[in-house]
Design an enzyme around this catalytic site. Structure first.
Site, PDB file in Angstrom:
ATOM      1  N   HIS A 111      27.474  26.978 -14.589  1.00 56.37           N
ATOM      2  CA  HIS A 111      28.340  27.987 -15.475  1.00 56.37           C
ATOM      3  C   HIS A 111      29.285  26.748 -16.467  1.00 56.37           C
ATOM      4  O   HIS A 111      29.287  25.134 -15.770  1.00 56.37           O
ATOM      5  CB  HIS A 111      28.903  28.866 -14.391  1.00 56.37           C
ATOM      6  CG  HIS A 111      28.098  29.812 -13.854  1.00 56.37           C
ATOM      7  ND1 HIS A 111      28.573  30.856 -13.541  1.00 56.37           N
ATOM      8  CD2 HIS A 111      26.817  29.900 -14.322  1.00 56.37           C
ATOM      9  CE1 HIS A 111      27.839  31.340 -13.284  1.00 56.37           C
ATOM     10  NE2 HIS A 111      26.791  31.595 -13.909  1.00 56.37           N
ATOM     11  N   GLU A 171      32.569  25.724 -15.931  1.00 54.88           N
ATOM     12  CA  GLU A 171      33.327  25.211 -15.446  1.00 54.88           C
ATOM     13  C   GLU A 171      32.838  24.279 -14.270  1.00 54.88           C
ATOM     14  O   GLU A 171      33.478  23.303 -14.110  1.00 54.88           O
ATOM     15  CB  GLU A 171      33.638  26.994 -14.054  1.00 54.88           C
ATOM     16  CG  GLU A 171      34.817  27.740 -14.035  1.00 54.88           C
ATOM     17  CD  GLU A 171      33.539  28.789 -14.943  1.00 54.88           C
ATOM     18  OE1 GLU A 171      34.654  30.103 -14.809  1.00 54.88           O
ATOM     19  OE2 GLU A 171      32.601  28.534 -15.495  1.00 54.88           O
ATOM     20  N   CYS A 206      33.751  33.265 -11.389  1.00 49.56           N
ATOM     21  CA  CYS A 206      32.586  33.948 -10.829  1.00 49.56           C
ATOM     22  C   CYS A 206      33.022  33.887  -9.227  1.00 49.56           C
ATOM     23  O   CYS A 206      33.564  32.798  -9.383  1.00 49.56           O
ATOM     24  CB  CYS A 206      31.376  34.047 -11.097  1.00 49.56           C
ATOM     25  SG  CYS A 206      30.733  32.124 -10.696  1.00 49.56           S
ATOM     26  N   MET A 245       8.921  50.269 -51.933  1.00 51.00           N
ATOM     27  CA  MET A 245       8.361  50.837 -52.797  1.00 51.00           C
ATOM     28  C   MET A 245       7.477  52.142 -52.354  1.00 51.00           C
ATOM     29  O   MET A 245       7.937  51.907 -51.044  1.00 51.00           O
ATOM     30  CB  MET A 245       7.130  50.237 -54.056  1.00 51.00           C
ATOM     31  CG  MET A 245       7.704  48.603 -54.429  1.00 51.00           C
ATOM     32  SD  MET A 245       9.514  49.192 -55.315  1.00 51.00           S
ATOM     33  CE  MET A 245       8.579  50.035 -56.837  1.00 51.00           C
ATOM     34  N   ALA A 246       7.257  53.441 -52.922  1.00 48.08           N
ATOM     35  CA  ALA A 246       7.649  54.185 -52.365  1.00 48.08           C
ATOM     36  C   ALA A 246       5.822  54.504 -51.742  1.00 48.08           C
ATOM     37  O   ALA A 246       5.231  55.242 -50.486  1.00 48.08           O
ATOM     38  CB  ALA A 246       6.481  55.638 -53.451  1.00 48.08           C
ATOM     39  N   TRP A 301       8.953  40.864 -50.341  1.00 46.74           N
ATOM     40  CA  TRP A 301      10.263  40.032 -50.143  1.00 46.74           C
ATOM     41  C   TRP A 301      10.580  40.928 -50.883  1.00 46.74           C
ATOM     42  O   TRP A 301      10.967  40.630 -51.971  1.00 46.74           O
ATOM     43  CB  TRP A 301      10.349  38.977 -49.447  1.00 46.74           C
ATOM     44  CG  TRP A 301       9.397  38.745 -48.011  1.00 46.74           C
ATOM     45  CD1 TRP A 301       8.435  37.763 -48.584  1.00 46.74           C
ATOM     46  CD2 TRP A 301       9.324  38.754 -47.003  1.00 46.74           C
ATOM     47  NE1 TRP A 301       7.822  37.485 -47.585  1.00 46.74           N
ATOM     48  CE2 TRP A 301       8.086  38.121 -46.292  1.00 46.74           C
ATOM     49  CE3 TRP A 301       9.629  39.318 -46.383  1.00 46.74           C
ATOM     50  CZ2 TRP A 301       7.813  37.298 -45.169  1.00 46.74           C
ATOM     51  CZ3 TRP A 301       9.410  39.830 -45.114  1.00 46.74           C
ATOM     52  CH2 TRP A 301       8.269  39.380 -44.030  1.00 46.74           C
ATOM     53  N   THR A 320       7.188  51.826 -38.383  1.00 44.14           N
ATOM     54  CA  THR A 320       7.573  49.678 -38.583  1.00 44.14           C
ATOM     55  C   THR A 320       5.747  49.070 -37.602  1.00 44.14           C
ATOM     56  O   THR A 320       5.489  48.644 -39.258  1.00 44.14           O
ATOM     57  CB  THR A 320       8.779  49.556 -38.230  1.00 44.14           C
ATOM     58  OG1 THR A 320      10.092  50.201 -38.978  1.00 44.14           O
ATOM     59  CG2 THR A 320       8.681  47.944 -38.295  1.00 44.14           C
ATOM     60  N   ASP A 379       3.603  47.403 -40.858  1.00 45.77           N
ATOM     61  CA  ASP A 379       3.882  46.294 -40.656  1.00 45.77           C
ATOM     62  C   ASP A 379       3.006  45.141 -39.524  1.00 45.77           C
ATOM     63  O   ASP A 379       3.046  43.997 -39.820  1.00 45.77           O
ATOM     64  CB  ASP A 379       5.333  46.101 -41.185  1.00 45.77           C
ATOM     65  CG  ASP A 379       6.308  46.671 -42.184  1.00 45.77           C
ATOM     66  OD1 ASP A 379       5.106  47.007 -43.222  1.00 45.77           O
ATOM     67  OD2 ASP A 379       7.390  46.683 -41.823  1.00 45.77           O
ATOM     68  N   LEU A 406      14.182  55.817 -37.417  1.00 49.78           N
ATOM     69  CA  LEU A 406      15.093  55.584 -36.529  1.00 49.78           C
ATOM     70  C   LEU A 406      16.006  55.050 -37.097  1.00 49.78           C
ATOM     71  O   LEU A 406      17.201  54.949 -36.375  1.00 49.78           O
ATOM     72  CB  LEU A 406      13.880  54.612 -35.890  1.00 49.78           C
ATOM     73  CG  LEU A 406      14.654  53.886 -35.069  1.00 49.78           C
ATOM     74  CD1 LEU A 406      14.901  54.930 -33.698  1.00 49.78           C
ATOM     75  CD2 LEU A 406      13.632  52.351 -34.845  1.00 49.78           C
TER      76      LEU A 406
END
Length: 357
Positions: free
Chosen positions: A44, A46, A69, A157-158, A164, A190, A194, A291
């Site tokens: 960590h 410290e 901690c 696009m539809a 891109w 998606t 894709d 979503l």
């Protein structure tokens, strides 16, 4: 403390699921040691600062962005390391938000005769670890919704053509968002359209081999075994409802979990709680309008990151979000713009939903 916060941020890609923590040891007007939590499972902040300080740590003041901690985990307690090193005073920006730990580290230091103080630059420290604090307070991650659109609000696009819309500079920035996240969530639409990998793959980002959990909301378990993300290292969590047949996924790298159904969809809040239980503090959503709109309608989005490209795509397009419950102007959601900057030709807008809404 400002220096400790800057150091803490260096762990943004490698510390999670642990919080980002920085520590600076000061004696007189001189910094004698400093460190940050460089990678989960390792020392960590410290301890790293104490190692760099050596004997100079004795009698010093430690500025640390999170309460040291007091429990044994993958590493020994930092409070004990500070006591053993002979530190005189410890100033923490934020107390540990988890109830089982909060205040215990500072109490242990007090018992050892070390002067303690908390609250210095608290707001800045809380901003740095919003996800960690969200997970402690609400048992879900901080949810960041990433959107990319033309200046007239189109995401494709539809026909579905979308590569891109934004520039390489904007897409490179998305890689940094991914690297800061414990999970990346998307919808089955998606995936089918894709076939994304949802991985961090930028050569200039050092993640220490950490990849976010890939999360797919897929009510009817339509994801094919050939999906790219199912053939990659790391965890792909496929979230369905009821008891759908997952036989076709047995040979793939998929973990299938069933959740409740809300309005004919996988209960996203339950999914987020599951991610929090797995230690995820920050979840990035990269999804289509269905979503994205569902999460906005359910008030499960904490921050929007919108990349706006300087072109007009016209009327034969798909819009940014699908929100069928928003039917009047009064349903609109007002945003607070927190940051705007250019990435190549594109503009990145970081915004939050106004609480009054």
């Amino acid at each position: 403390m400002a220096r400790a916060l800057r150091l803490a941020e260096r762990g943004q890609y490698t510390a999670h699921p642990n919080p980002m923590v920085g520590c600076v040891l000061v004696k007189g007007d001189a910094i004698v040691g400093e460190g940050w939590h460089e990678k989960t499972g390792e020392a960590h902040a410290e301890v790293n600062a104490l190692r760099r300080a050596g004997e100079a740590a004795r009698g010093s003041t430690a500025y640390v962005t999170l309460e040291p901690c007091s429990h044994h985990g993958k590493t020994p307690p930092c409070s004990e390391a500070l006591i053993k090193a002979g530190v005189r005073k410890v100033i923490a920006a934020v107390q540990d938000p988890f109830q089982k730990s909060s205040g215990h580290g500072l109490e242990r230091l007090l018992e050892a005769g070390i002067e303690v103080q908390s609250g210095l630059m608290q707001s800045a420290a809380e901003e740095l670890n919003r996800g960690f604090l969200m997970r402690a307070a609400r048992q879900r991650p901080f949810v960041r919704l990433k959107l990319a659109a033309s200046i007239d609000g189109a995401i494709s696009m539809a026909s579905g053509e979308s590569q891109w819309i934004t520039s390489p500079a904007a897409r490179a920035d998305v890689q940094r968002l991914r690297a800061r996240s414990g999970a990346i969530m998307t919808g089955i639409g998606t995936v089918l359209a894709d076939d994304p990998s949802l991985t961090v793959r930028a050569a200039d980002i050092e993640t220490g081999g950490i990849q976010p959990i890939r999360v797919v909301l897929d009510r009817h378990l339509r994801i094919p075994a050939s999906a790219a993300m199912l053939n990659l290292e790391g965890t792909t969590l496929v979230c369905c409802t009821d008891d759908h047949d997952a036989t076709h996924l047995l040979s793939s790298n998929a973990e299938v979990v069933s959740f409740s159904s809300v309005d004919g969809r996988v209960d996203a809040h339950e999914v987020l709680m599951e991610l929090a239980a797995r230690g995820v503090s920050n979840a990035l959503v990269e999804a289509g309008p269905s979503l994205a709109g569902y999460l906005l309608e359910r008030n499960l989005v904490d921050e929007l990151v919108i990349y706006q490209a300087p072109h007009i795509m016209g009327s034969q397009t798909m819009r940014l979000v699908n929100t069928p419950s928003w039917t009047t102007l009064a349903d609109r959601k007002n945003l607070t713009i927190n940051d705007m900057r250019r990435f190549g030709p594109d503009t990145r807008i970081i915004a939050t939903l106004n609480q009054a809404d």
